[in-house]
Design an enzyme around this catalytic site. Structure first.
Site, mmCIF file in Angstrom:
data_model
loop_
_atom_site.group_PDB
_atom_site.id
_atom_site.type_symbol
_atom_site.label_atom_id
_atom_site.label_comp_id
_atom_site.label_asym_id
_atom_site.label_seq_id
_atom_site.Cartn_x
_atom_site.Cartn_y
_atom_site.Cartn_z
ATOM 1 N N SER A 45 38.762 23.666 42.899
ATOM 2 C CA SER A 45 37.382 23.893 43.355
ATOM 3 C C SER A 45 36.424 22.569 42.803
ATOM 4 O O SER A 45 36.833 22.055 41.732
ATOM 5 C CB SER A 45 36.776 25.003 42.770
ATOM 6 O OG SER A 45 35.339 25.139 42.934
ATOM 7 N N TYR A 57 35.952 31.285 35.825
ATOM 8 C CA TYR A 57 36.175 30.494 37.043
ATOM 9 C C TYR A 57 36.498 29.086 36.977
ATOM 10 O O TYR A 57 37.595 28.341 37.227
ATOM 11 C CB TYR A 57 35.010 30.877 37.994
ATOM 12 C CG TYR A 57 35.560 30.572 39.505
ATOM 13 C CD1 TYR A 57 36.497 31.361 40.211
ATOM 14 C CD2 TYR A 57 35.144 29.358 40.011
ATOM 15 C CE1 TYR A 57 36.785 30.567 41.504
ATOM 16 C CE2 TYR A 57 35.322 28.724 41.320
ATOM 17 C CZ TYR A 57 36.215 29.478 41.889
ATOM 18 O OH TYR A 57 36.543 29.036 43.281
HETATM 19 N N1 LIG Z 1 34.934 30.041 49.289
HETATM 20 C C1 LIG Z 1 34.454 29.247 48.469
HETATM 21 O O1 LIG Z 1 33.307 28.793 48.344
HETATM 22 C C2 LIG Z 1 35.455 28.789 47.775
HETATM 23 C C3 LIG Z 1 35.291 27.226 46.925
HETATM 24 C C4 LIG Z 1 36.088 26.584 46.070
HETATM 25 C C5 LIG Z 1 37.377 27.325 46.004
HETATM 26 N N2 LIG Z 1 37.499 28.415 46.741
HETATM 27 C C6 LIG Z 1 38.969 29.010 46.162
HETATM 28 O O2 LIG Z 1 39.808 29.184 47.679
HETATM 29 C C7 LIG Z 1 40.575 30.155 47.374
HETATM 30 C C8 LIG Z 1 40.474 31.215 48.244
HETATM 31 O O3 LIG Z 1 39.092 31.686 48.381
HETATM 32 P P1 LIG Z 1 38.503 32.371 49.946
HETATM 33 O O4 LIG Z 1 37.101 31.501 49.728
HETATM 34 O O5 LIG Z 1 39.231 32.375 51.044
HETATM 35 O O6 LIG Z 1 38.157 33.948 49.270
HETATM 36 P P2 LIG Z 1 38.442 35.140 50.099
HETATM 37 O O7 LIG Z 1 37.978 35.180 51.659
HETATM 38 O O8 LIG Z 1 37.639 36.177 49.238
HETATM 39 O O9 LIG Z 1 40.050 35.417 50.092
HETATM 40 C C9 LIG Z 1 40.587 35.650 48.839
HETATM 41 C C10 LIG Z 1 42.165 36.123 48.943
HETATM 42 O O10 LIG Z 1 42.671 36.067 47.693
HETATM 43 C C11 LIG Z 1 43.505 37.376 47.722
HETATM 44 N N3 LIG Z 1 43.658 38.053 46.248
HETATM 45 C C12 LIG Z 1 42.482 38.201 45.664
HETATM 46 N N4 LIG Z 1 42.868 38.843 44.502
HETATM 47 C C13 LIG Z 1 44.238 39.144 44.791
HETATM 48 C C14 LIG Z 1 45.199 39.679 43.801
HETATM 49 N N5 LIG Z 1 44.978 40.440 42.577
HETATM 50 N N6 LIG Z 1 46.491 39.825 44.377
HETATM 51 C C15 LIG Z 1 46.986 39.157 45.539
HETATM 52 N N7 LIG Z 1 45.903 38.509 46.506
HETATM 53 C C16 LIG Z 1 44.665 38.429 45.871
HETATM 54 C C17 LIG Z 1 42.688 38.323 48.834
HETATM 55 O O11 LIG Z 1 43.525 39.271 49.452
HETATM 56 P P3 LIG Z 1 43.421 40.890 49.114
HETATM 57 O O12 LIG Z 1 42.083 41.309 48.815
HETATM 58 O O13 LIG Z 1 43.948 41.445 50.243
HETATM 59 O O14 LIG Z 1 44.537 40.935 47.947
HETATM 60 C C18 LIG Z 1 42.290 37.346 49.892
HETATM 61 O O15 LIG Z 1 43.196 37.158 50.727
HETATM 62 C C19 LIG Z 1 40.085 30.816 45.961
HETATM 63 O O16 LIG Z 1 41.065 30.427 45.019
HETATM 64 C C20 LIG Z 1 38.869 30.246 45.629
HETATM 65 O O17 LIG Z 1 38.535 30.219 44.182
HETATM 66 C C21 LIG Z 1 36.532 29.180 47.242
#
Ligand SMILES: NC(=O)c1ccc[n+]([C@@H]2O[C@H](COP(=O)([O-])OP(=O)(O)OC[C@H]3O[C@@H](n4cnc5c(N)ncnc54)[C@H](OP(=O)(O)O)[C@@H]3O)[C@@H](O)[C@H]2O)c1
Length: 266
Positions: A146, A159
């Site tokens: 990130s 984080y």
């Molecule tokens: N969105 C942003 O602004 C942003 C910015 C920078 C980086 N990121 C990174 O991008 C990645 C994806 O995030 P996103 O934005 O797509 O978030 P999201 O829409 O909330 O998706 C998160 C995913 O992680 C899974 N997950 C969470 N806890 C888990 C666990 N204990 N075991 C297995 N799976 C788990 C969730 O699935 P279940 O709930 O079904 O388990 C879901 O599929 C993350 O690493 C995040 O830190 C996001």
């Protein structure tokens, strides 16, 4: 005769594929001909994604319900796929979330779970699958870092630290593995539309941020896919985030610390 797709005969494993960026990655890899193994806790969501991908792209899918906060999950996933003779050619360590409570006010169990999902599972999945990729002479690994990896974070507690770890781990792995045709990319998005901020319970604060700072998950995943295929060791998504990261590279640590104190958006 039509050109064979890059991923034909290959399989990608994507964690956190039930929503957001992970779900978008599943579509990008499937579009490029990869079969997909989808991992998350919500199996019904994974099955919805899988059946959509099968009918849209004619690829094979497999769903694994796993909680990556459990220290045994990564090895269980690896052993299950080994038993079934599934070779993993690409890995996207994407599952993640953040805790908004100040460090000393959150429960230790919550910190420990977060580190299992975002550090231990990521590292162990890389360890297990990269060995096989190296032996096979082909591998592509994308680890979700990130822009938060580039400065200390106030209000996001662990984080930013976990994302800095993932960035540094990815770069070190790439150094070791690229000569075996195994590329590892640290993907560094900024604000991206997904379920991320709903899960954190900060959607209304996020809605106050200007629209132009946001990217969509599909663009982030497409850029990540191209970056790893090119062999980029680090990819920051979007001009705004690239400029921010470049500017931060010039700032002395003390200035970054001061700015981080002012940036708490929660
Ligand atoms: N969105 C942003 O602004 C942003 C910015 C920078 C980086 N990121 C990174 O991008 C990645 C994806 O995030 P996103 O934005 O797509 O978030 P999201 O829409 O909330 O998706 C998160 C995913 O992680 C899974 N997950 C969470 N806890 C888990 C666990 N204990 N075991 C297995 N799976 C788990 C969730 O699935 P279940 O709930 O079904 O388990 C879901 O599929 C993350 O690493 C995040 O830190 C996001």
């Amino acid at each position: 005769m039509s050109k064979a797709l890059e991923g034909q005969g290959k399989t990608v494993l994507i964690t956190g594929a039930s929503a957001g960026i992970g779900k978008a990655f599943a579509d990008v890899f499937a579009t490029n001909g990869f079969d997909v193994v989808l991992v998350a806790r919500r199996i019904e969501k994974l099955e919805e994604v899988a059946s959509e991908l099968e009918s849209k792209h004619g690829i094979s899918t497999r769903c694994i319900a796993a909680d990556l906060a459990k220290s045994t999950s990564a090895k269980k996933i690896y052993d299950e796929l080994k038993r079934e003779g599934v070779t993993i050619d690409a890995l996207v360590n994407n599952a993640g979330y953040a805790i908004t409570k100040p460090f000393t006010e959150a429960k230790w169990k919550d910190h420990s779970d977060l580190m299992n999902v975002m550090v231990n599972s990521v590292t162990q999945l890389c360890y297990l699958f990269a060995k096989d990729m190296k032996a096979n002479g082909y591998g592509r690994i994308i680890n979700l870092s990130s822009v938060a990896a580039f400065s200390p974070q106030y209000g996001g507690n662990l984080y930013g630290a976990t994302k800095a770890f993932v960035k540094d781990l990815s770069e070190a792995l790439d150094l070791e593995l690229k000569k075996h045709n195994v590329y590892c990319t640290a993907l560094c998005p900024g604000f991206t539309r997904s379920e991320f901020h709903d899960v954190m319970g900060v959607s209304s604060a996020m809605d106050k941020l200007p629209k132009w700072i946001w990217m969509d998950a599909k663009t982030v995943a497409n850029q990540g896919y191209r970056a790893v295929m090119r062999g980029d060791v680090r990819y920051v998504n979007g001009i705004l985030n690239k400029s921010l990261v470049t500017a931060m590279g010039f700032l002395p640590g003390k200035v970054k610390y001061f700015l981080s104190e002012k940036q708490n958006v929660f």
